[in-house]
Design a protein around this motif. Structure first.
Motif, PDB file in Angstrom:
ATOM      1  N   GLU A 207      24.212  42.083  47.537  1.00  0.00           N
ATOM      2  CA  GLU A 207      24.501  41.448  48.911  1.00  0.00           C
ATOM      3  C   GLU A 207      25.930  41.262  49.334  1.00  0.00           C
ATOM      4  O   GLU A 207      26.200  41.086  50.492  1.00  0.00           O
ATOM      5  N   LYS A 208      26.798  40.965  48.157  1.00  0.00           N
ATOM      6  CA  LYS A 208      28.111  40.794  48.671  1.00  0.00           C
ATOM      7  C   LYS A 208      28.658  42.155  49.184  1.00  0.00           C
ATOM      8  O   LYS A 208      29.579  42.134  50.083  1.00  0.00           O
ATOM      9  N   LEU A 209      28.142  43.160  48.489  1.00  0.00           N
ATOM     10  CA  LEU A 209      28.564  44.448  49.001  1.00  0.00           C
ATOM     11  C   LEU A 209      28.384  44.885  50.480  1.00  0.00           C
ATOM     12  O   LEU A 209      29.042  45.384  51.343  1.00  0.00           O
ATOM     13  N   ASN A 210      27.471  44.149  50.899  1.00  0.00           N
ATOM     14  CA  ASN A 210      26.663  44.667  52.103  1.00  0.00           C
ATOM     15  C   ASN A 210      27.637  43.753  53.376  1.00  0.00           C
ATOM     16  O   ASN A 210      27.541  44.139  54.505  1.00  0.00           O
ATOM     17  N   ASP A 211      28.164  42.711  53.031  1.00  0.00           N
ATOM     18  CA  ASP A 211      29.449  42.125  53.570  1.00  0.00           C
ATOM     19  C   ASP A 211      30.657  42.850  53.766  1.00  0.00           C
ATOM     20  O   ASP A 211      31.528  42.324  54.931  1.00  0.00           O
ATOM     21  N   PHE A 212      30.801  43.911  53.153  1.00  0.00           N
ATOM     22  CA  PHE A 212      32.163  44.483  53.421  1.00  0.00           C
ATOM     23  C   PHE A 212      32.061  45.475  54.273  1.00  0.00           C
ATOM     24  O   PHE A 212      31.292  46.050  54.740  1.00  0.00           O
ATOM     25  N   ARG A 213      33.136  45.609  55.139  1.00  0.00           N
ATOM     26  CA  ARG A 213      33.691  46.753  56.111  1.00  0.00           C
ATOM     27  C   ARG A 213      33.707  48.188  55.257  1.00  0.00           C
ATOM     28  O   ARG A 213      33.871  48.171  54.122  1.00  0.00           O
TER      29      ARG A 213
ATOM     30  N   GLN B 145      40.264  32.249  50.181  1.00  0.00           N
ATOM     31  CA  GLN B 145      39.277  31.849  49.538  1.00  0.00           C
ATOM     32  C   GLN B 145      39.002  32.970  48.284  1.00  0.00           C
ATOM     33  O   GLN B 145      38.744  32.379  47.120  1.00  0.00           O
ATOM     34  N   GLU B 146      38.700  34.071  48.735  1.00  0.00           N
ATOM     35  CA  GLU B 146      38.222  35.156  47.786  1.00  0.00           C
ATOM     36  C   GLU B 146      39.503  35.225  46.667  1.00  0.00           C
ATOM     37  O   GLU B 146      39.078  35.503  45.492  1.00  0.00           O
ATOM     38  N   TRP B 147      40.741  35.364  47.174  1.00  0.00           N
ATOM     39  CA  TRP B 147      41.686  35.512  46.111  1.00  0.00           C
ATOM     40  C   TRP B 147      41.945  34.221  45.146  1.00  0.00           C
ATOM     41  O   TRP B 147      42.049  34.362  43.896  1.00  0.00           O
ATOM     42  N   GLU B 148      41.395  33.076  45.783  1.00  0.00           N
ATOM     43  CA  GLU B 148      41.308  31.903  44.934  1.00  0.00           C
ATOM     44  C   GLU B 148      40.435  31.871  44.047  1.00  0.00           C
ATOM     45  O   GLU B 148      40.504  31.483  42.701  1.00  0.00           O
ATOM     46  N   VAL B 149      39.289  32.483  44.316  1.00  0.00           N
ATOM     47  CA  VAL B 149      38.130  32.613  43.438  1.00  0.00           C
ATOM     48  C   VAL B 149      38.340  33.532  42.293  1.00  0.00           C
ATOM     49  O   VAL B 149      38.246  33.396  40.935  1.00  0.00           O
ATOM     50  N   TYR B 150      39.044  34.769  42.659  1.00  0.00           N
ATOM     51  CA  TYR B 150      39.533  35.701  41.744  1.00  0.00           C
ATOM     52  C   TYR B 150      40.564  35.268  40.741  1.00  0.00           C
ATOM     53  O   TYR B 150      40.309  35.238  39.602  1.00  0.00           O
ATOM     54  N   ALA B 151      41.274  34.415  41.024  1.00  0.00           N
ATOM     55  CA  ALA B 151      42.482  33.604  40.280  1.00  0.00           C
ATOM     56  C   ALA B 151      41.649  32.805  39.290  1.00  0.00           C
ATOM     57  O   ALA B 151      41.828  32.763  38.188  1.00  0.00           O
TER      58      ALA B 151
END
Length: 125
Positions: free
Chosen positions: A88-94, A55-61
């Motif tokens: 807030e997106k950064l907060n989801d990163f490991r 999903q994330e790579w599809e958004v990027y594309a």
């Protein structure tokens, strides 16, 4: 990644690399290497993580495709690529992902960027 995602993964991988052709050469090299590393790193992940990854790579594309079209129509000749990453997106990163993001930022903002893509290919005669 689980078997049912294989054709979707291949198609997305090819699409991203094709979209990178519109990037300036140094960013293309950096982007291509990053894509190859990320797709390789995520070959064996669970179904949920594979779904999020795709999903994330599809958004990027999609974003890169839109920006490429906008840049083609831009009469100033100055290409603009990238997007804002909300906190807030950064907060989801490991922690590992934050480290990768910092490395990517450092490479992308180096003065006189020069990248080489290391491929293990045999010379063709």
């Amino acid at each position: 990644m689980p078997g049912r995602h294989v054709s979707r993964v291949r198609a997305l991988y090819k699409r991203v690399l094709q979209l990178h052709r519109v990037l300036p050469p140094d960013l293309k090299a950096l982007g291509d290497q990053y894509v190859k590393d990320e797709f390789r790193r995520h070959k064996i992940v669970g179904s949920d993580e594979a779904q999020r990854f795709l999903q994330e790579w599809e958004v990027y594309a999609t974003v890169l495709s839109q920006q490429a079209n906008e840049n083609r129509q831009n009469s100033t000749g100055k290409a603009c690529f990238g997007t804002f990453l909300p906190e807030e997106k950064l907060n989801d990163f490991r922690d590992e992902q934050i480290g990768q993001l910092q490395e990517l930022m450092q490479e992308a903002t180096k003065p006189n960027r020069q990248f080489s893509i290391s491929e293990s290919t045999k010379p063709k005669f």
